[in-house]
Design an enzyme around this catalytic site. Structure first.
Site, short mmCIF file in Angstrom:
data_model
loop_
_atom_site.label_atom_id
_atom_site.label_comp_id
_atom_site.label_asym_id
_atom_site.label_seq_id
_atom_site.Cartn_x
_atom_site.Cartn_y
_atom_site.Cartn_z
N CYS A 1 31.70 65.40 37.84
CA CYS A 1 32.70 64.65 37.06
C CYS A 1 33.06 65.33 35.74
O CYS A 1 33.93 64.88 35.02
CB CYS A 1 32.21 63.21 36.79
SG CYS A 1 30.88 63.12 35.57
N CYS B 1 23.36 62.74 36.72
CA CYS B 1 24.44 62.47 35.78
C CYS B 1 24.51 60.97 35.55
O CYS B 1 24.62 60.19 36.52
CB CYS B 1 25.76 62.99 36.35
SG CYS B 1 27.20 62.43 35.38
N GLU C 1 10.04 55.37 30.77
CA GLU C 1 9.56 56.11 31.92
C GLU C 1 8.06 56.29 31.82
O GLU C 1 7.55 56.65 30.76
CB GLU C 1 10.25 57.49 31.93
CG GLU C 1 10.12 58.23 33.21
CD GLU C 1 10.94 59.53 33.20
OE1 GLU C 1 11.38 59.94 34.26
OE2 GLU C 1 11.12 60.11 32.12
N ASP D 1 18.25 64.88 26.87
CA ASP D 1 17.39 63.70 26.65
C ASP D 1 18.20 62.40 26.60
O ASP D 1 17.76 61.36 27.05
CB ASP D 1 16.59 63.85 25.35
CG ASP D 1 15.69 65.07 25.39
OD1 ASP D 1 15.34 65.52 26.50
OD2 ASP D 1 15.34 65.59 24.30
N CYS E 1 28.24 59.59 36.86
CA CYS E 1 28.68 59.51 38.25
C CYS E 1 27.51 59.48 39.23
O CYS E 1 27.71 59.23 40.42
CB CYS E 1 29.62 60.67 38.58
SG CYS E 1 28.78 62.25 38.71
N ASP F 1 13.61 57.69 26.27
CA ASP F 1 13.09 58.95 26.80
C ASP F 1 12.14 59.52 25.76
O ASP F 1 12.53 59.80 24.63
CB ASP F 1 14.25 59.93 27.06
CG ASP F 1 13.75 61.27 27.58
OD1 ASP F 1 13.23 61.29 28.71
OD2 ASP F 1 13.84 62.27 26.85
N CYS G 1 28.25 68.14 33.99
CA CYS G 1 28.16 67.67 35.37
C CYS G 1 29.19 68.40 36.24
O CYS G 1 30.38 68.43 35.91
CB CYS G 1 28.39 66.16 35.44
SG CYS G 1 28.43 65.54 37.14
ZN LIG Z 1 28.86 63.30 36.65
#
Ligand SMILES: [Zn+2]
Length: 385
Positions: free
Chosen positions: A349, A327, A274, A356, A330, A185, A346
């Site tokens: 989860c 996330c 990316e 980052d 999950c 990243d 999150c």
């Molecule tokens: Zn999650």
């Protein structure tokens, strides 16, 4: 495989003068072609093709007011028209801005598509200029494709030689495990954040100190330059100081990027990064400076060619994948995340995320999914042990 070699040139005074003339001719042709294209479009939405622009050159050489172009190297001038065309292609594909006129101040360059050769191991033959003394750190093996000669604002001359060495690129492995892959990243706060290592920790790579020092010196020199009176000899001296400070920033940045990209390519079978919306970011002027400084583009291209010559997978991920908001554990998406949030939890989860680091983990997973879709055997996709 093609590789680029950069070397310093030491032209004699006469050779430097001839090069300056050739830079001028190539620049004039570029600007003239840009003027032609722009005005035709403005006047009647018209266009002129690359080949028609090239066909204009002999006519320009025979017209009295532009007869001076006869001394210009024909192929280098044609190459200017090709470069303009490439700039327009980038603009149309929304990859660059509208081409701008080249100035006689700043960096000058010409490209020779052929006829350049190495003479006796320490000289470079340039058409119309002759054998120019060059510093070659090792012998150039293979066929020379194109050569770009430049004069930097500091007055130094360089040649960038693209060589085809006739060898096949090594083949990247058909099996990849997440523990042998890295997601990167790129950012403004840290230069890069890497996907989690074996204990799940995300390594953050700051811009190195010598780079930051060089940048601070550059800013000082630029402030000093803006205080000098236009046209004064102090201003000229100050301008050269700025050019040298710029050169130190560029060198420090390149050095850092070469080392970091070498390390990442040596330690991983797959490198995922990316693609950044630099153009969109450049619209914001405050950000533009930092983006240019961060030099992401140069870093990504260093990663790409090092990966290729070392037989590694190099994967670019579309930036529209919501790598920041997803996330990495999950897969649920946090739509409430704002630019200011450096960390988040999150809602699904309960995982604690560094912004980052989470993005880097997602980039790695997206990269591995792309490799899997391309038929590779991929293991450890969601959480690597
Ligand atoms: Zn999650």
């Amino acid at each position: 495989m093609r590789r680029a070699i950069k070397l310093r040139l030491y032209p004699t005074k006469e050779q430097a003068e001839e090069l300056d003339f050739q830079f001028g001719a190539a620049r004039w042709v570029f600007n003239d072609a840009l003027e032609q294209r722009s005005s035709l479009w403005k006047e009647r939405k018209g266009s002129i093709s690359r080949s028609d622009l090239i066909k204009r050159l002999p006519r320009l050489k025979s017209a009295p007011e532009t007869a001076w172009l006869k001394r210009g190297d024909s192929q280098a001038m044609q190459q200017s028209i090709m470069h303009l065309d490439e700039a327009f292609q980038r603009f149309f594909r929304k990859r660059g801005r509208y081409p701008r006129f080249k100035s006689k101040h700043g960096r000058q360059a010409i490209s020779y598509p052929q006829r350049v050769r190495i003479v006796g191991g320490s000289r470079l033959y340039l058409p119309k200029v002759g054998d120019v003394r060059a510093v070659l750190h090792r012998p150039v093996e293979g066929e020379i494709k194109t050569v770009t000669v430049s004069r930097e604002p500091t007055g130094k001359f360089f040649a960038s030689i693209l060589v085809e060495d006739g060898r096949e690129a090594p083949v990247a492995p058909e099996e990849v495990s997440a523990s042998d892959a890295v997601g990167i990243d790129l950012g403004l706060v840290h230069f890069a954040t890497l996907s989690g290592n074996s204990d799940g920790r995300n390594v953050k790579v700051p811009n190195p100190r010598h780079y930051r020092n060089a940048l601070a010196a550059l800013k000082r020199q630029q402030r000093a330059l803006s205080r000098k009176k236009k046209g004064s000899s102090n201003r000229a001296k100050s301008r050269l100081k700025v050019a040298r400070a710029h050169e130190r920033v560029t060198n420090a940045r390149n050095d850092f990027q070469h080392k970091l990209s070498r390390l990442l390519v040596d330690e991983n079978q797959a490198i995922c990064v990316e693609t950044l919306n630099v153009r969109g970011m450049l619209r914001n002027r405050a950000l533009a400076r930092s983006v240019a400084d961060a030099g992401w583009h140069g870093f990504v291209s260093k990663l790409a060619y090092k990966a290729q010559e070392s037989g590694r997978h190099f994967v670019k991920i579309d930036r529209f994948n919501p790598s920041t908001k997803t996330c990495s554990l999950c897969g649920s998406i946090n739509d409430d995340l704002s630019l200011a949030d450096r960390s988040w939890t999150c809602g699904n989860c309960g995982a604690e995320h560094d912004r980052d680091g989470n993005a880097a983990d997602n980039i790695r997973r997206e990269g591995l999914l792309k490799l899997q879709a391309a038929g590779l055997s991929v293991s450890g996709l969601w959480r690597h042990a």
